[in-house]
Design an enzyme around this catalytic site. Sequence first.
Site, mmCIF file in Angstrom:
data_model
loop_
_atom_site.group_PDB
_atom_site.id
_atom_site.type_symbol
_atom_site.label_atom_id
_atom_site.label_comp_id
_atom_site.label_asym_id
_atom_site.label_seq_id
_atom_site.Cartn_x
_atom_site.Cartn_y
_atom_site.Cartn_z
ATOM 1 N N CYS A 293 0.868 -1.167 0.000
ATOM 2 C CA CYS A 293 0.000 0.000 0.000
ATOM 3 C C CYS A 293 0.913 1.228 0.000
ATOM 4 O O CYS A 293 1.982 1.212 0.622
ATOM 5 C CB CYS A 293 -0.906 0.030 1.228
ATOM 6 S SG CYS A 293 -2.200 -1.227 1.229
ATOM 7 N N GLY B 175 6.965 1.075 -0.742
ATOM 8 C CA GLY B 175 5.612 1.080 -0.199
ATOM 9 C C GLY B 175 5.520 0.217 1.050
ATOM 10 O O GLY B 175 6.425 -0.546 1.378
ATOM 11 N N GLU B 176 4.420 0.337 1.783
ATOM 12 C CA GLU B 176 4.225 -0.465 2.997
ATOM 13 C C GLU B 176 3.958 -1.927 2.657
ATOM 14 O O GLU B 176 3.330 -2.233 1.650
ATOM 15 C CB GLU B 176 3.032 0.060 3.799
ATOM 16 C CG GLU B 176 3.298 1.330 4.575
ATOM 17 C CD GLU B 176 2.162 1.639 5.545
ATOM 18 O OE1 GLU B 176 2.459 1.983 6.696
ATOM 19 O OE2 GLU B 176 0.998 1.533 5.137
ATOM 20 N N ILE B 177 4.421 -2.827 3.523
ATOM 21 C CA ILE B 177 4.048 -4.232 3.423
ATOM 22 C C ILE B 177 3.229 -4.664 4.646
ATOM 23 O O ILE B 177 2.657 -5.747 4.653
ATOM 24 C CB ILE B 177 5.267 -5.158 3.237
ATOM 25 C CG1 ILE B 177 6.368 -4.835 4.257
ATOM 26 C CG2 ILE B 177 5.790 -5.056 1.819
ATOM 27 C CD1 ILE B 177 7.553 -5.785 4.177
ATOM 28 N N ARG C 3 7.965 -0.523 5.822
ATOM 29 C CA ARG C 3 8.101 -0.290 4.385
ATOM 30 C C ARG C 3 8.924 -1.391 3.719
ATOM 31 O O ARG C 3 9.874 -1.908 4.291
ATOM 32 C CB ARG C 3 8.809 1.047 4.127
ATOM 33 C CG ARG C 3 7.923 2.275 4.217
ATOM 34 C CD ARG C 3 7.286 2.492 5.540
ATOM 35 N NE ARG C 3 6.653 3.807 5.628
ATOM 36 C CZ ARG C 3 5.539 4.062 6.288
ATOM 37 N NH1 ARG C 3 4.919 3.091 6.928
ATOM 38 N NH2 ARG C 3 5.043 5.275 6.327
#
Length: 353
Positions: free
Chosen positions: A201, A217-219, A224
Amino acid sequence: MSLVIDSIADLPVGIKHGVGGLIDNKIYAGLGSAGKQFFLLDLNHPELSWQCAPEFPGVARDDAAYAVCNDKLYVFSGAGIEPNKTHPTVLLDSWVFDSSKNSWNQLEETLPIGLLGASCASLSSGEIVCFGGYRKETFDDFVEQLSHINIELEPEKHKQLLTQFMSQEIADYGWNQNILKFTPSDNLWSVIGENPFPANCGAGIAQSGNVITLVEGEIKPGLRSLQTKQYDCSGATSVKGIECSSIVSVDYEHEGLAGHFVGTVGQNIYVYGGAYFIGSWNNLKTGKLYTHQGLQKHFTNKVWKFDGESWCFAGEFGEGLAYGISLCSDQCMYIIGGENNLGEAQKRCYTLS
């Protein structure tokens, strides 16, 4: 070649977590912290500054997925408060702004899944691909539970719920692992592959033909990714994904980015800004799943350049910003709004060339 950053007209209001697009040499931007407001800047007549465009007719929303395709801006999902509800949920509607008609229309089809925080890009085939996105059920349930807690009167209960939610494994959040394709000509969604990497995201996205580059992006909330991935989306029902060189390979202290500005200028991909938590990866390595607990979010002002093979540091620019809108022409990347380290939505806009 040196990096050139110039100011352009300020937005009428600060915009973070919004949507935008570059159509017919006009920049469109709005939603997010701007509510339903939508604006345009005609680059052929910059002296006119930003003008009001048609207000968004749907539910106001943050972090919608969006992309320009065939001179139309498509907006998918996001988080917003629907009528008769008191807290945000992941929305399942889709909208299109037609610049030639200067109007919004809602698409009839309900989204197959929520795309809150997903990253989208338009292919040369005239279709849109989407990566990642928050799982609706996970988000809705968590926010609903939070809405029943008075933080001032029940601080320990709030802390307990937050800790429980943030201490899950990456896979437990159930973020969208499929790579989706939307065909505007018939308003149809299809799955064209499974992402071989952890779903993101707030990832940065760049497109060249049918090749998509996804940057970090974030996991999971607060953590990140350190990966840069490329996907060949030329196949109708298959996607080839490869891992590329990463920023951490040239900066061992790099913690990954979310909400960063990404764009292709010439033959290179540039990344500016973004937010992360210093120490989050060390926490994960030591077994602490609530990776950002007690950590302060850092907004970086670094600029990175990716030439398709390796990353290099390209400079620093002003204050650190994240969660704005990045758009590209052949000559430059536009940096529209964003959020600073005080959480303030920004009006300022720039070009990077």
